[in-house]
Design a protein around this motif. Structure first.
Motif, PDB file in Angstrom:
ATOM      1  N   GLU A 233       3.100 -15.428  -8.914  1.00 62.92           N
ATOM      2  CA  GLU A 233       2.008 -14.985  -9.145  1.00 62.92           C
ATOM      3  C   GLU A 233       1.166 -13.723  -8.629  1.00 62.92           C
ATOM      4  OE1 GLU A 233       0.679 -19.733 -10.652  1.00 62.92           O
ATOM      5  OE2 GLU A 233       0.217 -18.875  -8.303  1.00 62.92           O
ATOM      6  N   ARG A 234       1.534 -13.783  -7.155  1.00 67.70           N
ATOM      7  CA  ARG A 234       0.663 -12.636  -6.480  1.00 67.70           C
ATOM      8  C   ARG A 234       1.615 -11.106  -7.301  1.00 67.70           C
ATOM      9  NH1 ARG A 234      -1.167 -11.679  -1.345  1.00 67.70           N
ATOM     10  NH2 ARG A 234      -1.926 -13.719  -1.539  1.00 67.70           N
ATOM     11  N   ILE A 235       2.847 -11.087  -7.418  1.00 63.11           N
ATOM     12  CA  ILE A 235       3.355  -9.979  -7.952  1.00 63.11           C
ATOM     13  C   ILE A 235       2.902  -9.666  -9.229  1.00 63.11           C
ATOM     14  CG2 ILE A 235       5.623  -9.074  -8.828  1.00 63.11           C
ATOM     15  CD1 ILE A 235       6.742 -10.404  -6.133  1.00 63.11           C
ATOM     16  N   ALA A 236       2.689 -10.506 -10.198  1.00 61.90           N
ATOM     17  CA  ALA A 236       2.389 -10.149 -11.411  1.00 61.90           C
ATOM     18  C   ALA A 236       0.935  -9.850 -11.527  1.00 61.90           C
ATOM     19  CB  ALA A 236       2.372 -11.773 -12.486  1.00 61.90           C
ATOM     20  N   SER A 237       0.237 -10.082 -10.568  1.00 65.90           N
ATOM     21  CA  SER A 237      -1.342  -9.790 -10.729  1.00 65.90           C
ATOM     22  C   SER A 237      -1.147  -8.248  -9.853  1.00 65.90           C
ATOM     23  CB  SER A 237      -2.132 -10.816  -9.593  1.00 65.90           C
ATOM     24  OG  SER A 237      -3.501 -10.242  -9.358  1.00 65.90           O
ATOM     25  N   LEU A 238      -0.537  -8.097  -8.901  1.00 68.97           N
ATOM     26  CA  LEU A 238      -0.300  -6.858  -8.332  1.00 68.97           C
ATOM     27  C   LEU A 238      -0.046  -5.678  -9.391  1.00 68.97           C
ATOM     28  CD1 LEU A 238       1.486  -7.091  -4.666  1.00 68.97           C
ATOM     29  CD2 LEU A 238      -0.990  -6.267  -5.296  1.00 68.97           C
ATOM     30  N   HIS A 239       0.878  -6.308 -10.197  1.00 67.33           N
ATOM     31  CA  HIS A 239       1.574  -5.446 -11.014  1.00 67.33           C
ATOM     32  C   HIS A 239       0.700  -5.087 -12.438  1.00 67.33           C
ATOM     33  CE1 HIS A 239       6.048  -5.459  -9.764  1.00 67.33           C
ATOM     34  NE2 HIS A 239       5.260  -5.184  -9.021  1.00 67.33           N
ATOM     35  N   GLU A 240      -0.684  -5.644 -12.342  1.00 63.45           N
ATOM     36  CA  GLU A 240      -1.529  -5.625 -13.731  1.00 63.45           C
ATOM     37  C   GLU A 240      -0.941  -6.098 -14.859  1.00 63.45           C
ATOM     38  OE1 GLU A 240      -3.521  -1.777 -13.457  1.00 63.45           O
ATOM     39  OE2 GLU A 240      -3.498  -1.697 -11.323  1.00 63.45           O
ATOM     40  N   LEU A 241      -0.321  -7.326 -14.965  1.00 68.69           N
ATOM     41  CA  LEU A 241       0.320  -7.477 -16.088  1.00 68.69           C
ATOM     42  C   LEU A 241      -0.503  -8.611 -16.928  1.00 68.69           C
ATOM     43  CD1 LEU A 241       3.928  -8.928 -14.837  1.00 68.69           C
ATOM     44  CD2 LEU A 241       3.264  -6.790 -16.067  1.00 68.69           C
ATOM     45  N   PRO A 242      -1.087  -8.327 -18.226  1.00 68.87           N
ATOM     46  CA  PRO A 242      -1.926  -9.168 -19.015  1.00 68.87           C
ATOM     47  C   PRO A 242      -1.176 -10.512 -18.875  1.00 68.87           C
ATOM     48  CG  PRO A 242      -1.274  -7.160 -20.046  1.00 68.87           C
ATOM     49  CD  PRO A 242      -0.392  -7.085 -18.824  1.00 68.87           C
TER      50      PRO A 242
ATOM     51  N   ARG B  53       8.302   8.752  -5.723  1.00 70.08           N
ATOM     52  CA  ARG B  53       7.048   9.055  -5.218  1.00 70.08           C
ATOM     53  C   ARG B  53       6.027   9.699  -5.736  1.00 70.08           C
ATOM     54  NH1 ARG B  53       9.614  14.149  -1.490  1.00 70.08           N
ATOM     55  NH2 ARG B  53      10.676  12.385  -0.302  1.00 70.08           N
ATOM     56  N   ASP B  54       6.305  10.095  -7.140  1.00 70.13           N
ATOM     57  CA  ASP B  54       5.250  10.381  -7.957  1.00 70.13           C
ATOM     58  C   ASP B  54       4.271   9.467  -8.312  1.00 70.13           C
ATOM     59  OD1 ASP B  54       3.655  11.361 -10.210  1.00 70.13           O
ATOM     60  OD2 ASP B  54       5.367  12.910 -10.553  1.00 70.13           O
ATOM     61  N   THR B  55       3.177   9.561  -7.570  1.00 69.97           N
ATOM     62  CA  THR B  55       2.237   8.505  -7.943  1.00 69.97           C
ATOM     63  C   THR B  55       1.378   8.407  -9.069  1.00 69.97           C
ATOM     64  OG1 THR B  55       0.544   9.949  -6.900  1.00 69.97           O
ATOM     65  CG2 THR B  55       1.808   8.489  -5.409  1.00 69.97           C
ATOM     66  N   HIS B  56       1.525   9.515  -9.968  1.00 72.43           N
ATOM     67  CA  HIS B  56       1.200   9.433 -11.444  1.00 72.43           C
ATOM     68  C   HIS B  56       1.814   8.543 -12.087  1.00 72.43           C
ATOM     69  CE1 HIS B  56      -1.858  12.955 -10.676  1.00 72.43           C
ATOM     70  NE2 HIS B  56      -0.933  13.369  -9.977  1.00 72.43           N
ATOM     71  N   SER B  57       3.252   8.342 -12.025  1.00 73.62           N
ATOM     72  CA  SER B  57       3.993   7.534 -12.704  1.00 73.62           C
ATOM     73  C   SER B  57       4.518   6.283 -12.141  1.00 73.62           C
ATOM     74  CB  SER B  57       5.287   8.370 -13.041  1.00 73.62           C
ATOM     75  OG  SER B  57       5.109   9.439 -13.761  1.00 73.62           O
ATOM     76  N   PHE B  58       4.297   6.205 -10.952  1.00 70.79           N
ATOM     77  CA  PHE B  58       4.821   5.121  -9.879  1.00 70.79           C
ATOM     78  C   PHE B  58       4.010   4.652  -8.855  1.00 70.79           C
ATOM     79  CE2 PHE B  58       8.593   8.093 -10.735  1.00 70.79           C
ATOM     80  CZ  PHE B  58       9.062   7.466 -11.736  1.00 70.79           C
ATOM     81  N   VAL B  59       3.940   3.157  -8.727  1.00 69.90           N
ATOM     82  CA  VAL B  59       3.415   2.713  -7.582  1.00 69.90           C
ATOM     83  C   VAL B  59       4.299   1.784  -6.766  1.00 69.90           C
ATOM     84  CG1 VAL B  59       2.109   1.018  -9.013  1.00 69.90           C
ATOM     85  CG2 VAL B  59       1.221   1.379  -6.554  1.00 69.90           C
ATOM     86  N   VAL B  60       4.433   2.066  -5.703  1.00 68.80           N
ATOM     87  CA  VAL B  60       5.384   0.871  -4.837  1.00 68.80           C
ATOM     88  C   VAL B  60       4.440   0.597  -3.596  1.00 68.80           C
ATOM     89  CG1 VAL B  60       7.332   1.088  -3.155  1.00 68.80           C
ATOM     90  CG2 VAL B  60       7.444   2.816  -5.075  1.00 68.80           C
ATOM     91  N   TYR B  61       4.442  -0.979  -3.829  1.00 66.22           N
ATOM     92  CA  TYR B  61       3.537  -1.651  -2.958  1.00 66.22           C
ATOM     93  C   TYR B  61       4.385  -2.207  -1.602  1.00 66.22           C
ATOM     94  CZ  TYR B  61       0.997  -2.392  -7.359  1.00 66.22           C
ATOM     95  OH  TYR B  61       0.092  -2.170  -8.339  1.00 66.22           O
ATOM     96  N   ASP B  62       3.764  -2.211  -0.573  1.00 62.55           N
ATOM     97  CA  ASP B  62       4.001  -3.040   0.591  1.00 62.55           C
ATOM     98  C   ASP B  62       4.744  -4.435  -0.018  1.00 62.55           C
ATOM     99  OD1 ASP B  62       3.452  -1.065   2.163  1.00 62.55           O
ATOM    100  OD2 ASP B  62       1.356  -1.996   2.634  1.00 62.55           O
TER     101      ASP B  62
ATOM    102  N   ASP C 167      -2.120  -0.154 -16.106  1.00 66.17           N
ATOM    103  CA  ASP C 167      -2.431   1.302 -15.561  1.00 66.17           C
ATOM    104  C   ASP C 167      -1.527   2.261 -16.261  1.00 66.17           C
ATOM    105  OD1 ASP C 167      -0.546   0.930 -14.078  1.00 66.17           O
ATOM    106  OD2 ASP C 167      -1.587   1.521 -12.288  1.00 66.17           O
ATOM    107  N   GLY C 168      -0.471   1.719 -16.905  1.00 59.05           N
ATOM    108  CA  GLY C 168       0.529   2.691 -17.409  1.00 59.05           C
ATOM    109  C   GLY C 168       1.498   3.213 -16.586  1.00 59.05           C
ATOM    110  N   ARG C 169       1.711   2.771 -15.415  1.00 52.66           N
ATOM    111  CA  ARG C 169       2.711   3.238 -14.297  1.00 52.66           C
ATOM    112  C   ARG C 169       3.605   2.176 -14.065  1.00 52.66           C
ATOM    113  NH1 ARG C 169      -0.545   5.065  -9.122  1.00 52.66           N
ATOM    114  NH2 ARG C 169      -1.616   2.930  -9.319  1.00 52.66           N
ATOM    115  N   VAL C 170       4.767   2.487 -13.725  1.00 52.17           N
ATOM    116  CA  VAL C 170       5.920   1.678 -13.152  1.00 52.17           C
ATOM    117  C   VAL C 170       5.383   1.018 -11.812  1.00 52.17           C
ATOM    118  CG1 VAL C 170       8.290   1.605 -12.659  1.00 52.17           C
ATOM    119  CG2 VAL C 170       7.446   3.147 -14.340  1.00 52.17           C
ATOM    120  N   HIS C 171       5.423  -0.261 -11.700  1.00 51.24           N
ATOM    121  CA  HIS C 171       5.202  -0.990 -10.559  1.00 51.24           C
ATOM    122  C   HIS C 171       6.410  -1.607  -9.769  1.00 51.24           C
ATOM    123  CE1 HIS C 171       0.407  -1.223 -11.252  1.00 51.24           C
ATOM    124  NE2 HIS C 171       0.952  -0.656 -12.161  1.00 51.24           N
TER     125      HIS C 171
END
Length: 447
Positions: free
Chosen positions: A221-230, A154-163, A122-126
């Protein structure tokens, strides 16, 4: 794409002490109950940040966590006012008091796993904060780490911080200390190397005997999936159980990578030859520098923390936008223990003499952190950001000459010179820490 690696260093907290809380961390166990020097520790950390800042690198800070963790003490069955909690814990459960006062969040290599926008779908920092469930005192950090990261990013256009991942043995996660990103240059897509200690679903897999392996394959594996890594941009390698039993509790104690270079000990990974071949294939045969046991034993690697050095690209040699004729210039920032250890120094000299991008070394004194088992690389979280993303960070966290001066002055005024385990039972310490952290909030503007 113009991009930078930003080192987010943890400010050493005013409750820095030697509680010996981390099994498998030999330095932590060895120095248990020694008198610590919080002011010196914090100034050592700031000096390291300033050195890299002066070299032209992007440097940022992360604040200490609120301490003591009073909710933890109450959940452990202690009662009374805040001051009574401290007094009661000191008398009956000093081990819990040490955990409640832990300043281990200073080792921000364990804060989170980070995937930059050029790697993600998605082109954001995860960012996924680590749950750190393998050790009780560090598991207390996850909630505050998440709050801090969500404030800065906090800028959700650029970043996503998961639980953080769920607190389950299957998903034990230790953050970036077991994660390395390899790439042609920071602004280009890279390969994310996830190193795990155990596979919870394969009981026949190699496993350590002396100390527990902290990171699971399933968490990686869970993190790689969350981060949408090919799939082509994720690689899972198992840490050598022999190294874990020697005190290599995280992969960053035995290997360090930067851009197209991986520096590792020959006993870093399970089936090392095959593992390195996978990395070479994924990285199109980029440079791997392997240190033999005959040069430096596992015990020496742990005592000197050679592989916990920071490996960074200097701006004049490796930034985006340089021509292909410019050779990357990389610096190895080593703990001072490597300078005085003959065999570690010989390895460094060999690396500098060989044809590879590492052509400079600096030695830095972080002895207060080292005595608790954390070297230069433990003290920083690496985050690759574009210029636009850099501009969207919240708070006064990017190091400047003025911020450095303010933080040094703050530490000098607010931190105790010495701290023993007995001092943790002084309710006045709690008041001092709260006053100090309130002032820091005004400096960093993270509200």
């Amino acid at each position: 794409m113009n991009a930078f690696e930003v080192n987010f260093d943890g400010l050493v907290g005013p409750t820095h002490h030697y509680g010996g809380l981390a099994a498998g961390n030999l330095a932590s166990q060895k120095n248990k109950q020694c008198v610590s020097h919080p002011r010196q520790a914090a100034l050592e950390g700031l000096a390291k940040m300033k050195l890299l800042f002066d070299l032209g690198l992007k440097q940022a800070v992360l604040p200490p966590h609120p301490r003591p963790h009073l909710e933890f003490l109450r959940s452990s069955g202690l009662t009374g006012t805040d001051a009574e909690l401290i007094t009661q814990a000191a008398k009956t459960r000093p081990d819990l008091l040490s955990m409640a006062y832990s300043s281990a969040a200073m080792w921000t290599a364990n804060a989170a796993t980070v995937s930059p926008s050029m790697d993600t779908a998605d082109g954001r920092v995860h960012l996924t904060p680590a749950n750190l469930i393998s050790t009780k005192h560090r598991s207390l950090e996850a909630e505050d780490t998440t709050k801090i990261l969500r404030s800065i990013f906090r800028d959700t256009h650029s970043f996503v911080v998961y639980d953080p991942l769920p607190r389950h043995r299957l998903l034990a996660d230790e953050g970036a200390a077991n994660h390395t990103r390899l790439c042609k240059s920071y602004g280009k897509p890279g390969i994310e190397l996830f190193v795990y200690g155990r596979d919870e679903e394969d009981h026949n897999a190699p496993a350590p005997h002396r100390y527990a392996a902290r990171q699971t394959l399933q968490a990686c594996e869970r993190i790689a999936s969350l981060h949408e890594l090919p799939p082509a941009r994720r690689l899972f390698i198992q840490q050598n159980p022999e190294a874990i039993d020697a005190g290599v509790f995280h992969n960053d104690v035995i290997a360090v990578g930067n851009e197209n270079v991986l520096l590792c000990h020959e006993l870093a990974f399970v089936e090392q030859r095959a593992s390195l071949q996978k990395i070479r294939a994924a990285m199109d045969c980029e440079q791997i520098i392997e240190v033999r046991s005959s040069e430096l034993s596992l015990a020496e690697a742990v005592s000197t923390y050679l592989f916990n050095s920071q490996l960074v690209t200097l701006p004049e040699g490796g930034g985006e936008g340089v021509t292909s004729s410019v050779v990357k210039q990389m610096l190895l920032l080593c703990p001072s223990e490597c300078e005085t250890h003959p065999r570690a120094r010989a390895v460094i000299d060999r690396i500098l003499a060989e044809p590879n991008p590492i052509n400079q070394v600096r030695f830095i004194d972080v002895r207060q952190s080292m005595k608790n088992g954390g070297g230069p690389a433990c003290l920083r979280l690496r985050v690759v950001l574009t210029e636009l993303e850099l501009s969207r960070l919240h708070g006064n966290v990017l190091l400047t000459e003025e911020l450095y001066r303010q933080l040094c002055d703050w530490v000098t005024r607010q931190y105790r010179e010495e701290l023993s385990l007995a001092d943790l039972g002084d309710p006045l310490l709690m008041e001092e820490v709260q006053t100090a952290l309130t002032e820091l909030e005004g400096i960093l503007h993270l509200g």
